[in-house]
Design an enzyme around this catalytic site. Sequence first.
Site, PDB file in Angstrom:
ATOM      1  CG  ASP A  39      43.983  41.617  37.677  1.00 19.40           C
ATOM      2  OD1 ASP A  39      43.139  41.910  38.044  1.00 19.40           O
ATOM      3  OD2 ASP A  39      45.006  41.465  38.700  1.00 19.40           O
ATOM      4  CG  ASN A  92      36.603  46.689  38.166  1.00 19.30           C
ATOM      5  OD1 ASN A  92      35.734  46.817  38.793  1.00 19.30           O
ATOM      6  ND2 ASN A  92      37.691  45.516  38.516  1.00 19.30           N
ATOM      7  CE1 TYR A 158      38.193  51.677  47.661  1.00 18.40           C
ATOM      8  CE2 TYR A 158      36.249  51.959  48.995  1.00 18.40           C
ATOM      9  CZ  TYR A 158      36.811  51.581  47.905  1.00 18.40           C
ATOM     10  OH  TYR A 158      35.873  50.305  47.133  1.00 18.40           O
ATOM     11  CE  LYS A 162      36.907  53.166  44.667  1.00 13.84           C
ATOM     12  NZ  LYS A 162      37.195  52.348  43.229  1.00 13.84           N
ATOM     13  CB  THR A 193      35.455  40.917  45.285  1.00 11.23           C
ATOM     14  OG1 THR A 193      35.925  41.917  46.399  1.00 11.23           O
ATOM     15  CG2 THR A 193      34.121  41.393  44.773  1.00 11.23           C
TER      16      THR A 193
END
Length: 288
Positions: A39, A92, A158, A162, A193
């Site tokens: 991360d 991810n 975004y 994607k 999340t």
Amino acid sequence: MDSFDFAGTVAVITGGGSGIGRAAALSFAGRGARVVVSDLVGRRAEAVAAEVRSAGGQAAGIAVDVTRGEDFAALRDTALREFGRVDVVMNNAGVLAMGAPESLPDEAWEKVLDVNLLSIARSNRVFLPLLLKQGSGHVVNTASASGLLAYGFDRLPYVASKHAVVGMSEALALYLGPRGIGVTCVCPSGVMTNISEQITVYGQASSSPRAPAHGIVSAEKVGELTAEAVTQRRFLVLTVPAIQAELVERAADLDAYLNARIAEQDTRIVEQTPPAFHRGAHHPEDAA
Ligand SMILES: NC(=O)c1ccc[n+]([C@@H]2O[C@H](COP(=O)([O-])OP(=O)(O)OC[C@H]3O[C@@H](n4cnc5c(N)ncnc54)[C@H](O)[C@@H]3O)[C@@H](O)[C@H]2O)c1
């Protein structure tokens, strides 16, 4: 291609210190994989690795910024040093910039495309040679339902990133499938999340997008769906079945589909607020 058995394999995950990445780490480890959790925030990666170990698994944590090619090399070297191989690569990490299309500066586009899309190109350069050499493994790319359907007009970079991740993943599946390597593309709708932390909002106001009310699922559910898809070598992971029907509607007549969505839009100007992603899954280090 044969089904995939996580037992004894090694998985590396980016953006694994929170949300979907954390849940996938726990789901993969629960099926017997050793995981290298990475991360941007190193202590989050370490904390998730500690969670895996306390559940009886094997894991290492490392700070990795997916905008840096040398960090991917460090991730590979850590996996090889700690566990001797790499079988599953989960790309991810993702960020979100919001604002009316005319108010988004180059920096918004550059950041979102760098983190969400170019990161996978960097990952491919570092990890695909390993997988191709062994002739086995699996690549998981986290895209989004926004990579299949474009309702979020307040987040053009975004949506563009994607859609590109979905297309790249399909093309990769064509390349890797005949070489014994599977590809899964995760396309969640709303997931509980900490992604609202990763949102940069540009401009004062924009029209409010009217997206279908699909509901929000837990990150743990997405982790499990992802692990099952890898095991079964399935490409697409959806968290909301209604997306499938909408894709069929869109494919049948794109103009009719788009005109129906346009008619639904609310053109009133409203204050720009981040979307309804509740701060949900805790950061593991917050619990300490
Ligand atoms: N939450 C949702 O509703 C949703 C829906 C569809 C797709 N997604 C996608 O799921 C993925 C994971 O997001 P999440 O919802 O779990 O969010 P999250 O914010 O909980 O987790 C993302 C993690 O990525 C890390 N990160 C950010 N920039 C990074 C960088 N440059 N290098 C390495 N790590 C970095 C963050 O530190 C964070 O720990 C993203 O690609 C996101 O676009 C999320």
